[in-house]
Design a protein around this motif. Structure first.
Motif, PDB file in Angstrom:
ATOM      1  N   GLU A  30       0.845  -1.185   0.000  1.00 12.23           N
ATOM      2  CA  GLU A  30       0.000   0.000   0.000  1.00 12.23           C
ATOM      3  C   GLU A  30       0.881   1.235   0.000  1.00 12.23           C
ATOM      4  O   GLU A  30       1.589   1.508   0.969  1.00 12.23           O
ATOM      5  N   ASP A  31       0.858   1.965  -1.100  1.00  9.61           N
ATOM      6  CA  ASP A  31       1.592   3.228  -1.218  1.00  9.61           C
ATOM      7  C   ASP A  31       3.083   3.041  -0.918  1.00  9.61           C
ATOM      8  O   ASP A  31       3.717   3.877  -0.283  1.00  9.61           O
ATOM      9  N   ASN A  43      -6.746  -0.634   8.575  1.00 10.97           N
ATOM     10  CA  ASN A  43      -6.791  -0.197   7.187  1.00 10.97           C
ATOM     11  C   ASN A  43      -5.375   0.175   6.756  1.00 10.97           C
ATOM     12  O   ASN A  43      -4.682   0.933   7.439  1.00 10.97           O
ATOM     13  N   GLU A  44      -4.951  -0.331   5.600  1.00 10.67           N
ATOM     14  CA  GLU A  44      -3.565  -0.113   5.165  1.00 10.67           C
ATOM     15  C   GLU A  44      -3.242   1.363   4.949  1.00 10.67           C
ATOM     16  O   GLU A  44      -2.094   1.782   5.102  1.00 10.67           O
ATOM     17  N   LYS A  45      -4.227   2.160   4.603  1.00  9.58           N
ATOM     18  CA  LYS A  45      -3.986   3.587   4.352  1.00  9.58           C
ATOM     19  C   LYS A  45      -3.558   4.326   5.625  1.00  9.58           C
ATOM     20  O   LYS A  45      -2.989   5.415   5.555  1.00  9.58           O
ATOM     21  N   SER A  48       0.317   4.979   5.743  1.00  7.04           N
ATOM     22  CA  SER A  48       0.859   6.008   4.853  1.00  7.04           C
ATOM     23  C   SER A  48       0.652   7.402   5.432  1.00  7.04           C
ATOM     24  O   SER A  48       1.376   8.339   5.085  1.00  7.04           O
ATOM     25  N   ARG A  49      -0.337   7.556   6.342  1.00  8.79           N
ATOM     26  CA  ARG A  49      -0.541   8.841   7.004  1.00  8.79           C
ATOM     27  C   ARG A  49       0.339   8.989   8.245  1.00  8.79           C
ATOM     28  O   ARG A  49       0.649  10.111   8.658  1.00  8.79           O
ATOM     29  N   GLY A 136      -9.144   2.373  11.262  1.00  8.33           N
ATOM     30  CA  GLY A 136      -8.240   3.456  10.909  1.00  8.33           C
ATOM     31  C   GLY A 136      -7.817   4.264  12.121  1.00  8.33           C
ATOM     32  O   GLY A 136      -7.537   5.455  11.990  1.00  8.33           O
ATOM     33  N   ARG A 173      -7.118  12.206  11.160  1.00 13.57           N
ATOM     34  CA  ARG A 173      -6.771  12.926   9.928  1.00 13.57           C
ATOM     35  C   ARG A 173      -7.710  14.105   9.793  1.00 13.57           C
ATOM     36  O   ARG A 173      -8.767  14.154  10.447  1.00 13.57           O
TER      37      ARG A 173
END
Length: 250
Positions: A30-31, A43-45, A48-49, A136, A173
């Motif tokens: 992921e990314d 969540n994989e995202k 990245s954050r 998340g 976020r």
């Protein structure tokens, strides 16, 4: 010597003495990150954050510390460890070992009070937390409470009762139509909050109050936190106004 980052591997559900073999766990890219999370707890995202390093970026101590601090302060990991090893003469592989904290918890709080006007009482509140609601690192807090206060004196015998609930959802976020990013060591958050309270006094009135808010929370340092509420709505409706109190208002 300057090194660049090659592979970034995240063990999202690491246990001490656990197996860290890539071949024995499901790996998802992921990314640019290799996420190992067989039970799909996150969540994989999210990573990245949180992580500052990107593939092919140059290693530096500041980015290293920022990544660790963001992982610790997001509130869903009990233990965080990072390890780097040489991939070749110019590249490093980065490994992050993350041990999740308990997803849900509940806390009971009881308070008692006494006042100089011969009033005494107390309050019982419950605080229920879900630290990873949508995978998340979202924090859901539900806090119902009930309280009573009794005043006994030569002039009057009055009681006051409070019953209410506060519900908040904090997302790590900025939820905005604009693409806002920060390089701080603390993850910015968006907070949604609603609440209701019933206040009833024998000698005054009954009050129903509703509240809702939406805003942002961010920190630059450990000592300074900023809150910006974009929307803040309150609705208050009094009923059963006692004649004696209405006479005082008139």
């Amino acid at each position: 010597r300057s090194y660049r980052i090659n592979d970034i591997v995240v063990y999202a559900d690491y246990r001490i003495n656990g197996d860290t073999s890539l071949s024995q766990a499901s790996t998802k890219n992921e990314d640019g990150y290799k996420i190992i999370d067989p039970k799909k707890k996150f969540n994989e995202k999210l990573f990245s954050r949180l992580l500052v390093f990107k593939k092919d970026s140059t290693y530096n101590r500041t980015s290293h510390n920022l990544s660790l601090n963001r992982l610790v302060t997001v509130g869903v990991f009990k233990f965080v460890k990072a390890r780097f090893e040489k991939a070749d003469s110019n590249y490093l592989n980065a490994f992050y070992y993350l041990t999740p904290t308990a997803k849900k918890s509940i806390r009971f709080t009881a308070t008692a009070l006494t006042k100089s006007n011969n009033a005494s009482g107390g309050q019982l509140s419950i605080n229920w937390l879900n630290r990873n609601l949508f995978k998340g690192a979202e924090l859901l807090t539900i806090s119902p409470y009930v309280g009573i206060e009794q005043q006994i004196s030569s002039q009057q015998n009055a009681s006051t009762r409070r019953l209410g609930i506060d519900v908040s959802l904090t997302v790590p976020r900025i939820i905005s139509p604009f693409n806002l990013k920060t390089s701080s060591g603390y993850v910015p958050k968006t907070k949604f909050q609603i609440g209701y309270e019933l206040f009833k006094s024998d000698t005054l009135y009954t009050l129903n109050s509703f509240s809702a808010s939406y805003g942002y929370i961010w920190k630059q340092t450990l000592q300074h936190e900023n809150t910006l509420n974009i929307i803040n709505i309150s609705y208050v409706r009094p009923t059963n106004i006692q004649p004696s109190f209405q006479a005082q208002i008139d």
